[in-house]
Design a protein around this motif. Sequence first.
Motif, PDB file in Angstrom:
ATOM      1  N   GLU A  25      41.524  62.051  34.796  1.00 34.98           N
ATOM      2  CA  GLU A  25      41.432  60.789  35.537  1.00 34.98           C
ATOM      3  C   GLU A  25      42.770  60.467  36.192  1.00 34.98           C
ATOM      4  N   GLU A  26      42.700  59.949  37.418  1.00 33.63           N
ATOM      5  CA  GLU A  26      43.891  59.420  38.077  1.00 33.63           C
ATOM      6  C   GLU A  26      43.775  57.901  37.987  1.00 33.63           C
ATOM      7  N   PRO A  27      44.597  57.275  37.148  1.00 33.57           N
ATOM      8  CA  PRO A  27      44.487  55.831  36.962  1.00 33.57           C
ATOM      9  C   PRO A  27      45.065  55.044  38.128  1.00 33.57           C
ATOM     10  N   THR A  28      44.757  53.773  38.141  1.00 39.27           N
ATOM     11  CA  THR A  28      45.451  52.848  39.025  1.00 39.27           C
ATOM     12  C   THR A  28      46.824  52.613  38.403  1.00 39.27           C
ATOM     13  N   ILE A  29      47.867  52.843  39.179  1.00 44.24           N
ATOM     14  CA  ILE A  29      49.238  52.696  38.678  1.00 44.24           C
ATOM     15  C   ILE A  29      49.854  51.469  39.320  1.00 44.24           C
ATOM     16  N   ILE A  30      50.255  50.536  38.482  1.00 42.17           N
ATOM     17  CA  ILE A  30      50.939  49.340  38.968  1.00 42.17           C
ATOM     18  C   ILE A  30      52.377  49.392  38.450  1.00 42.17           C
ATOM     19  N   GLU A  31      53.310  49.569  39.365  1.00 45.94           N
ATOM     20  CA  GLU A  31      54.719  49.526  38.970  1.00 45.94           C
ATOM     21  C   GLU A  31      55.078  48.049  38.836  1.00 45.94           C
ATOM     22  N   TYR A  32      54.981  47.569  37.602  1.00 50.29           N
ATOM     23  CA  TYR A  32      55.055  46.131  37.354  1.00 50.29           C
ATOM     24  C   TYR A  32      56.415  45.508  37.672  1.00 50.29           C
ATOM     25  N   LEU A  33      57.458  46.319  37.781  1.00 47.20           N
ATOM     26  CA  LEU A  33      58.746  45.743  38.185  1.00 47.20           C
ATOM     27  C   LEU A  33      58.725  45.371  39.669  1.00 47.20           C
ATOM     28  N   LYS A  34      57.926  46.102  40.457  1.00 46.89           N
ATOM     29  CA  LYS A  34      57.766  45.807  41.883  1.00 46.89           C
ATOM     30  C   LYS A  34      56.624  44.829  42.121  1.00 46.89           C
ATOM     31  N   THR A  35      55.563  44.945  41.329  1.00 49.95           N
ATOM     32  CA  THR A  35      54.371  44.117  41.478  1.00 49.95           C
ATOM     33  C   THR A  35      53.984  43.579  40.104  1.00 49.95           C
ATOM     34  N   PRO A  36      54.628  42.507  39.665  1.00 45.38           N
ATOM     35  CA  PRO A  36      54.316  41.967  38.337  1.00 45.38           C
ATOM     36  C   PRO A  36      52.883  41.430  38.285  1.00 45.38           C
ATOM     37  N   PRO A  37      52.300  41.410  37.090  1.00 44.11           N
ATOM     38  CA  PRO A  37      50.977  40.818  36.958  1.00 44.11           C
ATOM     39  C   PRO A  37      51.046  39.317  37.209  1.00 44.11           C
ATOM     40  N   SER A  38      49.909  38.738  37.537  1.00 40.59           N
ATOM     41  CA  SER A  38      49.841  37.280  37.656  1.00 40.59           C
ATOM     42  C   SER A  38      49.961  36.686  36.255  1.00 40.59           C
ATOM     43  N   LYS A  39      50.204  35.407  36.197  1.00 41.32           N
ATOM     44  CA  LYS A  39      50.297  34.726  34.903  1.00 41.32           C
ATOM     45  C   LYS A  39      48.999  34.906  34.123  1.00 41.32           C
ATOM     46  N   VAL A  40      47.870  34.715  34.795  1.00 41.62           N
ATOM     47  CA  VAL A  40      46.562  34.856  34.148  1.00 41.62           C
ATOM     48  C   VAL A  40      46.373  36.280  33.623  1.00 41.62           C
ATOM     49  N   ASP A  41      46.718  37.280  34.441  1.00 38.41           N
ATOM     50  CA  ASP A  41      46.560  38.678  34.029  1.00 38.41           C
ATOM     51  C   ASP A  41      47.486  39.029  32.864  1.00 38.41           C
ATOM     52  N   LEU A  42      48.711  38.543  32.893  1.00 38.71           N
ATOM     53  CA  LEU A  42      49.652  38.829  31.815  1.00 38.71           C
ATOM     54  C   LEU A  42      49.151  38.232  30.503  1.00 38.71           C
ATOM     55  N   ILE A  43      48.714  36.992  30.532  1.00 39.84           N
ATOM     56  CA  ILE A  43      48.198  36.337  29.319  1.00 39.84           C
ATOM     57  C   ILE A  43      46.980  37.097  28.796  1.00 39.84           C
ATOM     58  N   LYS A  44      46.092  37.510  29.703  1.00 43.76           N
ATOM     59  CA  LYS A  44      44.880  38.244  29.307  1.00 43.76           C
ATOM     60  C   LYS A  44      45.244  39.601  28.695  1.00 43.76           C
ATOM     61  N   MET A  45      46.177  40.321  29.308  1.00 47.95           N
ATOM     62  CA  MET A  45      46.580  41.625  28.762  1.00 47.95           C
ATOM     63  C   MET A  45      47.121  41.475  27.344  1.00 47.95           C
ATOM     64  N   ILE A  46      47.989  40.513  27.148  1.00 53.02           N
ATOM     65  CA  ILE A  46      48.593  40.296  25.836  1.00 53.02           C
ATOM     66  C   ILE A  46      47.514  39.946  24.814  1.00 53.02           C
ATOM     67  N   SER A  47      46.627  39.038  25.183  1.00 59.22           N
ATOM     68  CA  SER A  47      45.543  38.619  24.298  1.00 59.22           C
ATOM     69  C   SER A  47      44.594  39.776  24.003  1.00 59.22           C
ATOM     70  N   ASP A  48      44.171  40.496  25.055  1.00 52.47           N
ATOM     71  CA  ASP A  48      43.232  41.608  24.878  1.00 52.47           C
ATOM     72  C   ASP A  48      43.823  42.731  24.032  1.00 52.47           C
ATOM     73  N   ALA A  49      45.139  42.877  24.067  1.00 50.23           N
ATOM     74  CA  ALA A  49      45.812  43.903  23.260  1.00 50.23           C
ATOM     75  C   ALA A  49      45.997  43.440  21.813  1.00 50.23           C
ATOM     76  N   GLY A  50      45.660  42.181  21.537  1.00 53.58           N
ATOM     77  CA  GLY A  50      45.785  41.666  20.180  1.00 53.58           C
ATOM     78  C   GLY A  50      47.212  41.376  19.768  1.00 53.58           C
ATOM     79  N   LEU A  51      48.057  41.101  20.755  1.00 51.79           N
ATOM     80  CA  LEU A  51      49.474  40.855  20.490  1.00 51.79           C
ATOM     81  C   LEU A  51      49.806  39.377  20.585  1.00 51.79           C
ATOM     82  N   SER A  52      50.902  38.993  19.967  1.00 52.67           N
ATOM     83  CA  SER A  52      51.475  37.680  20.236  1.00 52.67           C
ATOM     84  C   SER A  52      52.327  37.834  21.501  1.00 52.67           C
ATOM     85  N   VAL A  53      52.633  36.731  22.136  1.00 52.20           N
ATOM     86  CA  VAL A  53      53.484  36.787  23.326  1.00 52.20           C
ATOM     87  C   VAL A  53      54.833  37.408  22.954  1.00 52.20           C
TER      88      VAL A  53
END
Length: 142
Positions: A25-53
Amino acid sequence: MTTIYHNPACGTSRNTLALIRNTGEEPTIIEYLKTPPSKVDLIKMISDAGLSVRDAIRQKGTPYAELGLDNLQLSDAALIDAMLAHPILINRPFVIADKGTRLCRPSELVLDILSRPQQGAFTKEDGEAVINAEGQRVAQAQ
């Protein structure tokens, strides 16, 4: 479809990307230092990964201490705002795949969320064998 929030300067991130590609598979690559996630996406990623902030913040090689982020009284919202203002504070690599979201440290954690099997041997940049020639995970000495 798999998405990786990637930093090409990070060995763990490069190994994780290579493990994804080892499935064919060739994934979608987001170089987050150039294109950071939105606030909503960042919160969702952290939550979905089961992590604390706090678990999702990178300390080493970042302005973590200079920004006073070691203050345990800071709210999650304040920490998220700092991560968005300074994307280097976002620990990496986050991977979003069919079977879930993970902060892939170590890189082989990505294997838990990929739907496709590994297609061949894989060795990390540091020489550690992770996948054998049959595409099976190599047992690690404890």
